[in-house]
Design a protein around this motif. Structure first.
Motif, short mmCIF file in Angstrom:
data_model
loop_
_atom_site.label_atom_id
_atom_site.label_comp_id
_atom_site.label_asym_id
_atom_site.label_seq_id
_atom_site.Cartn_x
_atom_site.Cartn_y
_atom_site.Cartn_z
N SER A 170 1.98 6.43 11.17
CA SER A 170 2.80 6.04 12.32
C SER A 170 3.69 7.19 12.79
CB SER A 170 3.68 4.85 11.92
OG SER A 170 4.74 4.70 12.84
N ASN A 215 0.15 3.97 1.23
CA ASN A 215 -0.04 4.73 2.46
C ASN A 215 0.80 4.21 3.63
OD1 ASN A 215 -1.91 6.44 1.29
ND2 ASN A 215 -3.56 4.97 1.63
N LYS A 216 1.28 2.99 3.51
CA LYS A 216 2.07 2.43 4.60
C LYS A 216 3.53 2.80 4.40
CE LYS A 216 -1.01 -1.19 5.97
NZ LYS A 216 -1.29 -2.62 5.99
N SER A 269 6.73 -3.06 14.29
CA SER A 269 7.15 -2.96 12.90
C SER A 269 8.27 -3.98 12.67
CB SER A 269 7.60 -1.54 12.59
OG SER A 269 8.57 -1.10 13.52
N GLU A 277 6.34 -2.34 7.73
CA GLU A 277 5.22 -2.88 8.53
C GLU A 277 4.70 -1.84 9.53
OE1 GLU A 277 4.25 -6.84 8.63
OE2 GLU A 277 4.55 -6.02 6.63
N PHE A 278 4.77 -0.59 9.14
CA PHE A 278 4.17 0.47 9.96
C PHE A 278 2.72 0.67 9.53
CE2 PHE A 278 8.67 1.65 10.06
CZ PHE A 278 8.84 1.92 11.40
N ASP A 279 1.92 1.14 10.47
CA ASP A 279 0.57 1.55 10.09
C ASP A 279 0.64 2.94 9.47
OD1 ASP A 279 -0.98 -0.66 10.79
OD2 ASP A 279 -0.90 -0.09 12.91
N GLU A 280 -0.36 3.24 8.69
CA GLU A 280 -0.51 4.57 8.10
C GLU A 280 -0.48 5.62 9.21
OE1 GLU A 280 -3.99 6.60 5.42
OE2 GLU A 280 -3.89 4.42 5.54
N GLU A 309 1.76 1.58 19.15
CA GLU A 309 1.63 1.12 17.77
C GLU A 309 2.01 -0.35 17.73
OE1 GLU A 309 3.88 3.50 15.02
OE2 GLU A 309 3.07 5.39 15.80
N ARG A 310 1.50 -1.05 16.73
CA ARG A 310 1.86 -2.47 16.62
C ARG A 310 3.33 -2.59 16.23
NH1 ARG A 310 1.36 -4.85 11.11
NH2 ARG A 310 1.01 -3.11 9.69
N SER A 318 0.83 -1.20 0.00
CA SER A 318 0.00 0.00 0.00
C SER A 318 0.87 1.25 0.00
CB SER A 318 -0.91 0.00 1.23
OG SER A 318 -1.42 1.30 1.44
#
Lengths: 167, 159
Positions: free
Chosen positions: B117, B4-5, B91, B112-115, B88-89, B2
């Motif tokens: 972050s 956005n990530k 990475s 593996e970051f969220d949008e 945050e989850r 994505s």
């Protein structure tokens, strides 16, 4: 007068170097330095804003030509790049800016390649592969006196994208 | 992937063998000399833990080693344990070591970051300082003293 605001940053590379800002500025603007780490290219620059800028290959041919947009030793050196070695692609000039900032016991060198058109990522891959090699070698020259053996080659995806531009 | 990530990628060339770079990345006695005092132990196998102890002696990381293929590829999870960090989850960090003429081309990919972050912004500032210092350490025997490292040491004492 060149309008730097027209250029949007596309590739940024940050490296920290154990040297003074003056030494980093010299390494970027003196041919005896650039020949060691910049793929054998010699910089030739008129030391003033608005002056001429060139990168010359060992055989004397012009690889890059351009204009000095900012000459502010030892903090900033910016110039436009015309890819003189590839006139057939008629690429718009880009803007390369070196920012040198004291950062504790070392300096932070930020290199920014900015473009004034919607340049495809495939063409940017050239700079994205090249800058880390060039700037890693610059850091080694300043810290150890010895450049790295680095291979500067044009990525296949960049060459393909340049060919596609001509169609 | 994505758009956005966010993904952070940094490449550096080091005048040292992949074996030496591997040691520096995985052994805490070496990391503390360039990683601004952090003792990073990533010497285990896949399934074991990567730990990082900050200069104040506190545990800053306790993450899974996802892949370990010395001296070519190392992958571990990344979740800072400081209480003041945004929630945050985890990475993921991937180190790729490629030999070239007795040197190493090191590619670090942190993804593996969220949008949106916030940790992404922190690591984007941190890796160039850490990896520049790693290169200096392996080429000259001395890591860098940078203001980023100073700030990090100070933070480590407080967090």
């Amino acid at each position: 007068m060149i309008d730097a605001a027209r250029f949007k940053p596309k590739t940024v590379y940050v490296t920290y170097i154990a040297a003074t800002p003056e030494a980093v500025f010299d390494a970027l603007t003196q041919p005896d330095f650039t020949r060691q780490y910049f793929g054998g290219l010699a910089v030739e620059v008129e030391r003033r804003t608005g002056g001429a800028f060139r990168l010359l290959a060992p055989d004397g041919s012009v690889h890059v030509s351009g204009t000095v947009v900012e000459w502010s030793p030892p903090r900033r050196f910016a110039c436009t790049w015309t890819m003189a070695s590839m006139p057939q692609y008629e690429l718009p000039d880009c803007l390369v800016t070196y920012d040198i900032a004291p950062a504790g016991g070392c300096v932070r060198l930020t290199t920014t390649e900015a473009h004034q058109w919607d340049i495809p990522d495939a063409i940017l891959s050239g700079g994205r592969a090249g800058w880390p090699a060039i700037l890693s070698s610059l850091k080694s020259v300043l810290e150890t006196g010895k450049p790295l053996a680095v291979k500067l080659e044009q990525p296949a995806e960049m060459l393909a994208a340049l060919q596609a531009l001509r169609r | 992937m994505s758009a956005n990530k966010p993904t952070f990628v940094y490449v550096t060339y080091i005048a040292a063998s992949p074996e030496r770079v591997w040691e520096a990345l995985t052994q805490s006695e070496m990391s503390e000399k360039y990683w601004f005092g952090y003792r990073v132990d990533a010497s285990g196998k896949a399934g074991e833990r990567m730990t990082a102890v900050n200069p104040a002696g506190r545990l800053a990381h306790d993450d899974p080693i996802i892949e370990s293929d010395p001296p070519r590829k190392l992958v571990y999870g990344w979740k800072p344990l400081y209480r003041d960090m945004p929630e945050e989850r985890p990475s993921r960090v991937t180190f790729l070591l490629e030999p070239f003429k007795g040197q190493t081309r090191l590619t670090v990919t942190h993804d593996e970051f969220d949008e949106g972050s916030k940790i992404f912004g922190m690591i984007s500032n941190g890796w160039p300082a850490v990896l520049s210092s790693l290169k200096s350490f392996l080429e000259t025997g001395r890591g860098l003293e940078s203001s980023w490292g100073e700030a990090e040491r100070k933070r480590a004492g407080e967090a």
